[in-house]
Write a protein that holds these residues in place. Sequence first.
Motif, short mmCIF file in Angstrom:
data_model
loop_
_atom_site.label_atom_id
_atom_site.label_comp_id
_atom_site.label_asym_id
_atom_site.label_seq_id
_atom_site.Cartn_x
_atom_site.Cartn_y
_atom_site.Cartn_z
N LYS A 163 93.18 7.93 -23.35
CA LYS A 163 92.78 9.35 -23.07
C LYS A 163 91.14 9.36 -23.30
O LYS A 163 90.52 10.35 -23.04
CB LYS A 163 93.48 10.32 -23.99
CG LYS A 163 93.38 10.04 -25.66
CD LYS A 163 93.83 11.10 -26.17
CE LYS A 163 93.36 11.17 -27.58
NZ LYS A 163 94.32 11.92 -28.34
N PHE A 167 86.89 8.02 -17.05
CA PHE A 167 87.83 8.64 -15.99
C PHE A 167 88.52 9.88 -16.44
O PHE A 167 88.67 10.86 -15.79
CB PHE A 167 88.58 7.82 -15.08
CG PHE A 167 89.85 7.31 -15.56
CD1 PHE A 167 90.90 7.81 -15.41
CD2 PHE A 167 89.54 6.05 -16.42
CE1 PHE A 167 92.24 7.41 -15.90
CE2 PHE A 167 90.79 5.72 -16.93
CZ PHE A 167 92.16 6.11 -16.71
N ILE A 168 89.06 9.83 -17.67
CA ILE A 168 89.74 11.04 -18.00
C ILE A 168 88.90 12.18 -18.43
O ILE A 168 89.02 13.24 -18.23
CB ILE A 168 90.81 10.54 -19.33
CG1 ILE A 168 91.53 9.56 -18.98
CG2 ILE A 168 91.42 11.67 -20.00
CD1 ILE A 168 92.80 9.79 -18.13
N ALA A 171 87.59 13.85 -15.18
CA ALA A 171 88.89 14.48 -14.73
C ALA A 171 88.65 15.84 -15.40
O ALA A 171 88.98 17.14 -14.88
CB ALA A 171 90.25 13.83 -14.66
N ARG A 172 88.63 15.93 -16.71
CA ARG A 172 88.57 17.14 -17.70
C ARG A 172 87.24 17.84 -17.02
O ARG A 172 87.43 19.30 -17.10
CB ARG A 172 88.55 16.86 -19.10
CG ARG A 172 88.85 17.99 -19.88
CD ARG A 172 88.94 17.62 -21.23
NE ARG A 172 90.20 16.83 -21.55
CZ ARG A 172 90.26 15.62 -21.99
NH1 ARG A 172 89.29 14.90 -22.20
NH2 ARG A 172 91.31 14.99 -22.25
N ASN A 176 90.42 19.94 -14.11
CA ASN A 176 91.73 19.49 -14.22
C ASN A 176 92.47 20.01 -15.58
O ASN A 176 91.61 19.73 -16.74
CB ASN A 176 91.85 17.96 -14.04
CG ASN A 176 91.78 17.30 -12.62
OD1 ASN A 176 92.33 17.77 -11.56
ND2 ASN A 176 90.56 16.96 -12.63
N ARG A 180 97.89 18.31 -15.30
CA ARG A 180 97.73 17.62 -14.20
C ARG A 180 97.05 16.22 -14.65
O ARG A 180 97.11 15.21 -13.97
CB ARG A 180 96.47 18.36 -13.42
CG ARG A 180 95.82 17.71 -12.01
CD ARG A 180 95.09 18.23 -11.14
NE ARG A 180 94.42 17.64 -10.21
CZ ARG A 180 95.16 17.82 -8.98
NH1 ARG A 180 96.22 18.20 -8.68
NH2 ARG A 180 94.71 16.95 -7.94
N ILE A 181 96.11 16.15 -15.77
CA ILE A 181 95.65 15.08 -16.19
C ILE A 181 96.80 14.02 -16.47
O ILE A 181 96.54 12.85 -16.30
CB ILE A 181 94.52 15.27 -17.40
CG1 ILE A 181 93.48 16.05 -16.84
CG2 ILE A 181 94.16 13.99 -17.95
CD1 ILE A 181 92.45 16.35 -18.05
N LYS A 184 98.74 13.06 -13.36
CA LYS A 184 98.13 12.30 -12.26
C LYS A 184 97.21 11.03 -12.52
O LYS A 184 96.92 10.16 -12.22
CB LYS A 184 97.01 13.37 -11.36
CG LYS A 184 96.42 12.58 -10.21
CD LYS A 184 95.46 13.69 -9.37
CE LYS A 184 94.80 13.21 -8.28
NZ LYS A 184 94.35 14.20 -7.46
N HIS A 185 96.43 11.28 -13.88
CA HIS A 185 95.67 10.30 -14.36
C HIS A 185 96.09 9.27 -15.43
O HIS A 185 95.61 8.22 -15.76
CB HIS A 185 94.32 10.89 -14.63
CG HIS A 185 93.45 11.71 -13.59
ND1 HIS A 185 93.06 11.06 -12.72
CD2 HIS A 185 93.80 12.99 -13.65
CE1 HIS A 185 92.53 12.10 -11.88
NE2 HIS A 185 92.78 13.26 -12.36
N ILE A 186 96.82 9.90 -16.38
CA ILE A 186 97.57 8.94 -17.56
C ILE A 186 98.68 8.33 -17.13
O ILE A 186 98.87 6.90 -17.49
CB ILE A 186 97.51 10.02 -18.80
CG1 ILE A 186 96.25 10.62 -19.06
CG2 ILE A 186 98.32 9.11 -19.75
CD1 ILE A 186 96.26 11.24 -20.55
N ASN A 189 98.88 5.08 -15.25
CA ASN A 189 98.19 4.14 -16.06
C ASN A 189 98.81 3.44 -17.20
O ASN A 189 98.80 2.40 -17.63
CB ASN A 189 96.76 4.29 -16.35
CG ASN A 189 95.81 4.55 -15.22
OD1 ASN A 189 95.13 3.46 -14.83
ND2 ASN A 189 95.55 5.65 -14.75
#
Length: 276
Positions: A163, A167-168, A171-172, A176, A180-181, A184-186, A189
């Motif tokens: 976190k 890139f996190i 995104a914030r 986002n 959504r984070i 879609k992002h965590i 991975n």
Amino acid sequence: MKLNKINKLNIRIYILLFLIAILMIVSLIAPYLCPNDPNYTDLSLAKQAPSKTFIFGTDIYGRCVFSRVLMGAKVSIFSSLFLVLGTFLFGSTYGMICGYFGGKIDRTLMGFVDILLAFPDMILAIAVAGILGGGLINAMLALALTGWTSYARLARGSVMTIKSEVFIKAARLSGNGDLRIIIKHILPNIIGPLVVNATLQIGGMMMGLAGLSFLGIGVQIPHAEWGSMINEGRSLMQTAPWIILYPGGVMMVAVMVFNFLGDSIRDLLDPKRQMV
């Protein structure tokens, strides 16, 4: 050399998935494959050795062991898969919430996990199943109570590591929301280790369910289940060993196949192992 190892892993995974597909198909169509009624009792046929009529012999009540092994496959395999799916979803979500928000939420929620982890899994499952009473549903609830904690710990640790990545933060800053984070992002991975853990846990759940049934607090007679079948024949190991050898052998093969699949997926997703 590295590509050859990856190709061999892929081939091994395909073979194991094929074997698992066969196990699942056989368990689904088991009622149509049974040569005899798995619950029909006839004491005049009790403890008959394997023959053309009864491939795996008969048990102490004259029931066809082969038919009961087939019927037990559906209970053991699909109950374990359902358990793993449920604990995977709940535990992973629980752990991601703790790891992402941190602070008091993390300390409070993970405190409950630490309490559960203070007890041996099987001992706690036996205690819960004993309180709830015998039966498949109660046995599954007892195993689920302890099964989700490993996902929670793993997901929490992975989220706390990722976190703080750039890139996190990007995104914030892009507007986002938290949900959504996380999705879609965590989640993409961290899903790999969670899937590996789930695959490795299938065999353990199968053994746990069989263990509770063996103790008489799982699947109840006359329903067929591998653990309860072993319990019924344990006093006849010397005089009628087939009563426990066949369900025990089939269960061992099923657990080994799922464990091998978990090991293979772990090796495939672990870059360090691929470089060896």
